[in-house]
Motif scaffolding. Structure first.
Motif, short mmCIF file in Angstrom:
data_model
loop_
_atom_site.label_atom_id
_atom_site.label_comp_id
_atom_site.label_asym_id
_atom_site.label_seq_id
_atom_site.Cartn_x
_atom_site.Cartn_y
_atom_site.Cartn_z
N HIS A 133 94.79 84.71 103.15
CA HIS A 133 95.06 83.66 104.12
C HIS A 133 93.93 82.63 104.11
O HIS A 133 92.87 82.87 103.56
CB HIS A 133 95.23 84.27 105.52
CG HIS A 133 96.65 84.66 105.78
ND1 HIS A 133 97.31 84.33 106.93
CD2 HIS A 133 97.54 85.32 105.04
CE1 HIS A 133 98.55 84.79 106.87
NE2 HIS A 133 98.71 85.41 105.75
N CYS B 218 92.83 80.83 107.15
CA CYS B 218 92.59 80.37 108.52
C CYS B 218 91.41 79.40 108.45
O CYS B 218 90.41 79.68 107.78
CB CYS B 218 92.29 81.55 109.43
SG CYS B 218 93.67 82.71 109.49
N SER B 219 91.54 78.29 109.14
CA SER B 219 90.63 77.17 108.85
C SER B 219 89.19 77.45 109.27
O SER B 219 88.28 76.80 108.79
CB SER B 219 91.14 75.90 109.54
OG SER B 219 91.21 76.08 110.93
N ALA C 151 97.99 75.81 115.04
CA ALA C 151 98.32 75.09 113.81
C ALA C 151 97.03 74.61 113.13
O ALA C 151 96.89 74.70 111.91
CB ALA C 151 99.24 73.92 114.11
N ARG C 152 96.09 74.11 113.94
CA ARG C 152 94.84 73.65 113.34
C ARG C 152 94.00 74.81 112.82
O ARG C 152 93.23 74.66 111.87
CB ARG C 152 94.05 72.80 114.35
CG ARG C 152 94.54 71.35 114.36
CD ARG C 152 93.68 70.43 115.17
NE ARG C 152 93.92 70.61 116.58
CZ ARG C 152 93.03 71.03 117.45
NH1 ARG C 152 91.80 71.31 117.07
NH2 ARG C 152 93.34 71.18 118.73
N ARG D 201 95.41 77.18 111.39
CA ARG D 201 96.23 77.65 110.25
C ARG D 201 96.54 79.14 110.35
O ARG D 201 96.45 79.87 109.36
CB ARG D 201 95.52 77.36 108.93
CG ARG D 201 95.28 75.89 108.71
CD ARG D 201 95.14 75.59 107.26
NE ARG D 201 95.27 74.15 107.04
CZ ARG D 201 95.43 73.60 105.87
NH1 ARG D 201 95.49 74.34 104.80
NH2 ARG D 201 95.53 72.30 105.75
N ARG D 202 96.94 79.55 111.53
CA ARG D 202 97.23 80.97 111.70
C ARG D 202 98.62 81.34 111.22
O ARG D 202 98.91 82.49 110.97
CB ARG D 202 97.07 81.34 113.19
CG ARG D 202 95.64 81.35 113.67
CD ARG D 202 94.86 82.48 113.05
NE ARG D 202 95.31 83.80 113.51
CZ ARG D 202 94.87 84.95 113.01
NH1 ARG D 202 94.00 84.97 112.01
NH2 ARG D 202 95.31 86.10 113.47
N GLY D 203 99.53 80.38 111.16
CA GLY D 203 100.83 80.67 110.58
C GLY D 203 101.85 81.25 111.54
O GLY D 203 102.87 81.78 111.10
N THR E 49 84.17 76.31 105.22
CA THR E 49 85.53 76.47 105.74
C THR E 49 86.15 75.10 105.99
O THR E 49 85.44 74.10 106.14
CB THR E 49 85.52 77.27 107.06
OG1 THR E 49 84.73 76.56 108.02
CG2 THR E 49 84.96 78.67 106.87
#
Ligand code: SF4
Length: 514
Positions: A232, A234-235, A347-348, A350-352, A416
């Motif tokens: 994944h 995640c940001s 969303a920011r 990026r957890r999906g 990141t």
């Protein structure tokens, strides 16, 4: 050869350290809790949170004078500070380190020691260092000069040791003392420096991992890595770049390790993965998945409890729910982070998934697993998190009433997406306020949930003694203390206790049956 193993970070690091200890003991090493008595010092590091990185760097700097006095001392740096690709800059910053090792892989150290042992004049073993000040793990280490930080990163705070407000105490003792600190993703920022059971077998398998064949008595509960790395992005998360892509360990390799741990007295196994639910996804369509691994682990003789962490809301499928519901040894204890209660923030990050997806998962879990305990994780002060968005997180926690909430203040990690593209714009004092608000709410919720156990009979697995009391955990991972002066050794036993006192972090009970 005496070795000292210093570990910080998640349970994966604890599992990795067990393998490092095993590899060193296969070379004849003997563990020592005192770094000044050691011939080899290994630091197994974490960089998920700035305070963990500062702590490792601080300890590393404190070893420099020791290395100058004893050039024969071997210092190895391992874990996420090094990463799977290595970190060339570390050599310049810490020239007193001899060996750099990626997470969980001790092969470089073994080769280095073996090669050195073959030299004509290997350094004499340590005779003991009489006077240098000991870097005691429970004490804060000297502040790091922060050579690892990128441009624009915050300088270390003098309060970084416990977070600027003590980011989360997931577990506290009777007197409110910290039993474990946790960081982003629920990883435990606890320090471990215990003897690790040695493995006489040669290193093999993923990352030089060998199924350990312990000769010393390990703990009652042991973490076992099932899945390494993460695919994944995640940001905010540095783990994929430090631990590499997702790799499942072969089922038979894991089971060999579990059997050896059981033979050494371990009663509970905690199967680990960054997204442990994805176990087997990378091994092909017909490969065993987590429910299969849980069943196989639960069937190992001597293992009475199995836990698994950390889950991801997207992958907790019905088959996994059924495995928890139907396998008696698998505990009704779920660790599944939400991270934020607002869709835009998610969303920011990026957890999906969206908040409603998470809600539905919790409903599904509670419907099929009544009485299960669910722990979550929350990050406060993510870039751009508004007061309204933070309030949505608080409201969600109040609505879902989780058993545990590990909360951490956001801190940018170099490399990141969030650190590169999202200004860290929530002031630290505001982050601290939000963290305190989550903690206060969760303390109240946990106290109310635990109060329902008053007068009930629960089964605990006894882990050992703490401050004159025996302590163990329920299947739902609640910490229970009990008194007993009979001289009985309860360690490793399943015991029924009746709960006589409850608090948000622990319970007290009386033994009613063993
Ligand atoms: S799922 Fe996200 S937070 Fe968890 S390890 Fe992977 S990238 Fe990091």
């Amino acid at each position: 050869m005496k070795y000292h193993l210093w570990t910080i970070g998640c349970q994966m690091n604890s599992a990795d350290s067990r393998h490092v200890g095993a590899a060193l003991e296969a070379l004849g090493g003997v563990p020592t809790p005192d770094p000044h008595q050691a011939d080899v010092i290994v630091l197994n590091t974490c960089v998920v949170r700035q305070s963990a990185e500062d702590r490792a760097a601080g300890f590393l700097w404190s070893l420099k004078p020791l290395k100058e006095r004893r050039p024969g001392l071997v210092i190895a740096l391992m874990g996420c500070m090094v990463g799977v690709k290595g970190n060339g800059r570390l050599r310049e910053v810490f020239p007193h380190v001899d060996v750099f090792l990626p997470p969980g892989d001790a092969r470089g150290l073994v080769e280095w020691l073996t090669e050195r042992a073959g030299q004509a004049h290997p350094p004499a073993p340590c005779q003991g260092e009489p006077h240098p000040p000991a870097p005691v793990e429970s004490e804060p280490h000297p502040p790091s000069p922060s050579p690892l930080r990128g441009e624009g990163e915050r300088s270390p705070s003098p309060l970084a040791e416990r977070g600027l407000g003590g980011e989360v105490l997931a577990e506290r003792g009777l007197g409110g003392e910290v039993l474990a600190e946790r960081g982003l993703g629920g990883e435990v920022l606890a320090l471990v420096s215990e003897p690790h059971p040695p493995a006489p077998s040669p290193l093999r398998g993923e990352g030089g991992r060998s199924p350990s064949l312990p000769t010393r008595k390990p703990g009652v509960s042991a973490p076992v890595a099932a899945l390494l790395g993460c695919n994944h992005v995640c940001s905010y998360c540095i783990i994929p770049s430090r631990r590499g892509p997702e790799r499942s360990r072969p089922l038979d390799e894991i089971l060999t390790e579990v059997r050896s741990l059981a033979a050494a007295g371990v009663r509970e196994v905690v199967l680990l993965g960054q997204i442990v639910d994805r176990y087997g996804y990378d091994l092909g369509a017909t490969a065993p998945r987590l429910p299969d691994l849980l069943a196989a682990t639960a069937a190992v003789e001597g293992i009475v409890r199995v836990r698994f962490l950390t889950s991801h809301p997207t992958y907790f499928d019905d088959r996994l729910v059924e495995a928890v519901a139907t396998l008696p040894a698998v505990c009704e204890h779920i660790e599944v982070p939400i991270q934020a209660g607002d869709d835009e923030v998610l969303a920011r990050m990026r957890r999906g998934y969206r908040v409603d997806d998470y809600r539905r998962l919790i409903e599904r879990l509670r419907a099929r697993l009544p009485g299960c305990a669910i722990a979550t994780d929350v990050i406060v002060g993510f870039p751009g998190e508004t007061e309204r968005q933070f309030q949505a997180t608080l409201d969600l926690l109040a609505e879902l009433r989780m058993d545990v909430c590990h909360v951490a203040m956001y801190s940018p990690r170099p490399g990141t997406l969030a650190a590169r593209t999202m200004p860290d714009d929530v002031p630290v004092e505001e982050k601290k306020r939000r963290l305190d608000a989550v903690n206060a709410l969760q303390e109240q919720i946990a106290a109310e949930i635990n109060a329902r156990l008053l007068g009930q009979r629960v089964e605990i697995l006894v882990e050992g003694r703490q401050k004159g009391r025996w302590k163990g955990r329920t299947r739902t991972n609640k910490l229970v203390f009990f008194d007993d002066d009979s001289g009985t050794d309860w360690r490793g036993r399943l015991v029924d206790v009746r709960i006589t006192w409850t608090g948000p972090w622990s319970l007290i009970g009386d033994v009613v049956a063993a």
